[in-house]
Design an enzyme around this catalytic site. Structure first.
Site, PDB file in Angstrom:
ATOM      1  N   SER A  57      49.080  48.049  18.580  1.00 31.59           N
ATOM      2  CA  SER A  57      47.733  48.165  18.581  1.00 31.59           C
ATOM      3  C   SER A  57      46.996  47.543  19.868  1.00 31.59           C
ATOM      4  O   SER A  57      47.803  48.467  20.787  1.00 31.59           O
ATOM      5  CB  SER A  57      47.088  48.247  16.773  1.00 31.59           C
ATOM      6  OG  SER A  57      45.841  48.132  17.370  1.00 31.59           O
ATOM      7  N   ASP A 202      47.745  53.895  13.700  1.00 31.91           N
ATOM      8  CA  ASP A 202      47.661  52.681  14.233  1.00 31.91           C
ATOM      9  C   ASP A 202      49.019  52.424  12.870  1.00 31.91           C
ATOM     10  O   ASP A 202      49.760  52.108  11.834  1.00 31.91           O
ATOM     11  CB  ASP A 202      46.678  51.809  13.398  1.00 31.91           C
ATOM     12  CG  ASP A 202      46.192  50.388  14.559  1.00 31.91           C
ATOM     13  OD1 ASP A 202      47.555  49.538  14.480  1.00 31.91           O
ATOM     14  OD2 ASP A 202      45.419  49.933  14.268  1.00 31.91           O
TER      15      ASP A 202
END
Length: 709
Positions: A57, A202
């Site tokens: 991320s 993610d």
């Protein structure tokens, strides 16, 4: 003597042994991940080499940009200048929308949109990721396609979650921008990244702190950077973003603890006092990361290189850095729809012919997405060829814009309506549209228009339209409502028009209308009537503000002229303007007027005043007549500045107005009103509460949901 020789020999062997390779594992955490910049800064200042970087991320974004050869100072500048509000908003900036999409957002001032392509469905994420995709394209322009991310100045890996298999996926090669975009797709917020037919979200869901990945890259020593999040604020759990953030956080924290146990060294950055949307505080976050790393100075300095070794390390790292392209000679567009591919190629063509400028290209691509057919577009340069990859919307068109209206300008007579606008695209030609509005409740409206441009790139167009409606029309004597009528209208019309770029449109047309009024309750102040009208006319619209919900800068112009055959002409002009005077404050002003002098009216007057931004101390339709003028001056202040994924904002506004309605026997003079309101900009539209005081004893409290400015 023999022992001394053995000791010296061991010392020489140790000196000749290669140094241990260091891997850095960077944790995700939205804006909190910007603290990693300070960690990297401290490492460089103390001559500690990073041989491998693995991130998830925001950790992947910082680590990936560092891996391209950039310095921590470069990273500080990049994140400081990044347009975080635009990146997080999830919508194309209003000024980059096509004119018809601007009309949509003005008439339906909210952030909701439903797809109808495969039945009614929400998008897979509030944010389609177009703006972040463009920024990643630019930041990684020198690395379009790589056989291995080991060839970067610093070898790099990013971790994402394969949404279909539910398994962790480590990006080791390919397009660097794609690897970064995949790992940053926060579920429910960002649309999943579609890369090679696979959907990614993610990587934090499975491995937010990729210690094992750094180890597998060849690191002898793995240093993990853990972001100690602030305690959960119970108040945040009352909002959708807060619940999503906390739910994901619970899942993520479990895999973080496992990875911390496997790291050789853990740098823990205490981020109490920071929130996950504190992107404007990037400098403070980087400083926090730097301060936390300094606490590990005793153990970390054992890995420091001598000045000569550090210089050689940096020289080798920069020697692997690739230069960004300075020109392109051809363009290739990849899109599923042939018509869209051809149109986009023709649109991008002039950019290729001119001097190479990524910012100009990004503006062109954003406006192409702003037409409504595409979800996003990204680009790369391979050799001298510009490759544009356009991603179409999965669930639209057609698409549906919902509407909720609550008119509480008269608290004793609240009016509630709900409806939707449905738009079909590509019927007849690629750019043709069929748009239908249906609203029910306190007011009924059914209107439909078929809009056809005279060429795929032409600004000229034709339109045919039809409508039918029914709405309440309260009448007042003084401040008291004495009757309520229903006004009904229907009509058919056709227009020819021209669009001036993205912001303005001129139409010439002819319509036949049927009008009727019937008293429902109260005194028969005005007679019932019905009539048929033939109306040639012209209309000009300029939608040049920055936001249709709560504008902060720019303006709007609405001008119309009609000649009602057998009755005479009427014209109206409305102008409003917003000007920022500070980061959070804006002045706004407006002037409007209309005239039907000499025309035969139908008894209800051609124009009306009263309501939140048309003399709010007066009730809606309290002032009726055949000519008027109105002036406005006000101030708008954002009360709680900050970034929000769903665009929620809180504002306070105050304004004064003066106006006059000619032909109004009760109020022959100038009317005045001073008002204040609190507005909340939400994803369902503006919600407001205010009060006003005016002349002649007028004053009222008003509330509402729906278009305000």
């Amino acid at each position: 003597m023999r022992l001394l020789g053995l000791v010296l020999l061991c010392g020489l062997c140790a000196a000749a042994a290669p140094r241990k390779k260091i891997g850095l594992a960077l944790e995700g955490g939205s804006s909190l991940g910007l603290a990693h910049i300070g960690v990297l800064e401290w490492f460089e200042e103390h001559r500690i080499p990073i041989d491998f970087v693995a991130g998830t991320s925001m950790g992947a974004l910082v680590g990936g940009l560092y891996a391209t050869g950039r310095s921590p100072a470069d990273l500080r500048a990049i994140v400081k200048e990044a347009p975080w509000e635009t990146l997080l908003a999830g919508t194309i900036p209003f000024r980059d929308l096509s004119f018809r999409r601007r009309e949509d957002r003005t008439a339906y001032p909210n952030l909701l949109e439903l797809g109808l392509k495969h039945g009614v469905s929400l998008p897979s994420g509030f944010n389609q990721g177009h703006e972040i995709g463009l920024l990643l394209s630019r930041w990684t322009l020198a690395y379009p396609e790589m056989d291995s991310f080991d060839d970067l100045p610093t070898p790099f890996r990013s971790v994402a979650t394969n949404l279909e298999t539910g398994e962790e996926e480590v990006f080791r090669k390919g397009v660097l921008a794609d690897a970064l975009r995949a790992t940053m797709s926060l579920p429910g917020v960002f649309k999943p990244a579609n890369r090679g037919g696979k959907l990614y979200v993610d990587g934090a869901l499975l491995q937010n702190l990729p210690v094992d990945v750094a180890r597998q890259m060849g690191a002898d020593i793995v240093i993990a950077v853990h972001l100690a999040k602030p305690p959960v604020d119970p108040k945040s759990l009352g909002s959708f973003p807060g619940v999503i953030d906390r739910s994901i956080g619970i899942v993520v924290s479990a895999n973080e603890m496992r990875m911390m146990e496997r790291a050789d060294i853990v740098v823990t950055v205490d981020l109490a006092g920071f929130g996950t949307n504190d992107y404007p505080r990037s400098g403070e976050l980087a400083d926090a990361g730097k301060a936390a790393t300094a606490k590990k100075v005793n153990i970390l300095e054992t890995f420091a290189l001598a000045p000569a070794e550090w210089e050689a390390y940096q020289k080798a790292r920069q020697g692997r850095r690739r230069a960004e392209p300075t020109q392109v000679s051809s363009v290739k567009v990849e899109a599923v729809d042939r018509g869209q591919s051809k149109l986009l190629a023709e649109t991008v063509g002039p950019v290729v012919e001119a001097a190479w400028n990524p910012l100009v290209l990004e503006k062109v691509l954003t406006r192409a997405v702003g037409a409504g057919r595409l979800a996003s577009a990204r680009y790369s340069v391979r050799g001298s060829e510009l490759l544009v990859q356009a991603e179409e919307r999965v669930n639209a068109p057609p698409f549906l814009l919902p509407l909720l209206e609550i008119d509480g300008s008269d608290l004793g007579n609240m009016r509630v309506s709900a409806g939707a606008r449905v738009t079909f695209m590509g019927l007849g030609t690629s750019r043709a549209e069929w748009r239908t509005d249906l609203v029910g409740g306190s007011r009924f409206r059914l209107a439909s228009e078929y809009w056809l441009p005279f060429g795929e790139r032409s600004r000229w167009f034709g339109a045919t339209r039809g409508f039918v409606g029914d709405a309440a029309f309260p009448l007042y004597l003084g401040t008291a409502q004495v009757a309520n009528y229903r006004l009904r209208d229907a009509g058919l019309g056709a227009d020819v028009g021209y669009q001036f770029g993205q912001a303005a449109e001129l139409r010439l047309g002819y319509a036949t209308k049927w009008l009727a009024a019937r008293r429902r309750i109260g005194s028969p102040i005005l007679p019932n009537f019905s009539d048929r009208l033939d109306v040639p006319g012209a209309r000009f619209r300029y939608l040049g503000y920055d936001d249709p919900i709560v504008p902060r800068s720019g303006g709007r112009v609405e001008a119309s002229y009609e000649y009602v055959i057998g009755r005479g002409p009427q014209a109206e002009l409305q102008l409003s303007w917003f000007q920022r005077v500070s980061q959070n404050g804006s002045l706004f002003s407006g002037v409007s007027g209309g005239t039907a002098i000499g025309a035969q009216t139908l008894g209800f007057g051609t124009f009306s005043l009263g309501g939140p931004l048309r003399l709010p101390a007066y009730a809606t339709n309290e002032l009726l007549g055949n000519q008027y003028w109105l002036g406005t001056a006000g101030y708008l202040q954002e009360l709680r500045p900050g970034l929000s994924i769903l665009g929620t904002r809180l504002y306070g506004a105050g304004w004064v107005q003066m106006g006059k309605m000619y032909g109004s026997p009760l109020y022959p003079g100038v009317a005045a009103s001073a008002a204040g309101a609190v507005l909340v900009r939400t994803f369902i539209g503006p919600v407001y509460l205010g009060g006003a005081y005016g002349d002649r004893g007028h004053g009222r409290v008003f509330v509402g949901v729906g278009r305000f400015f």
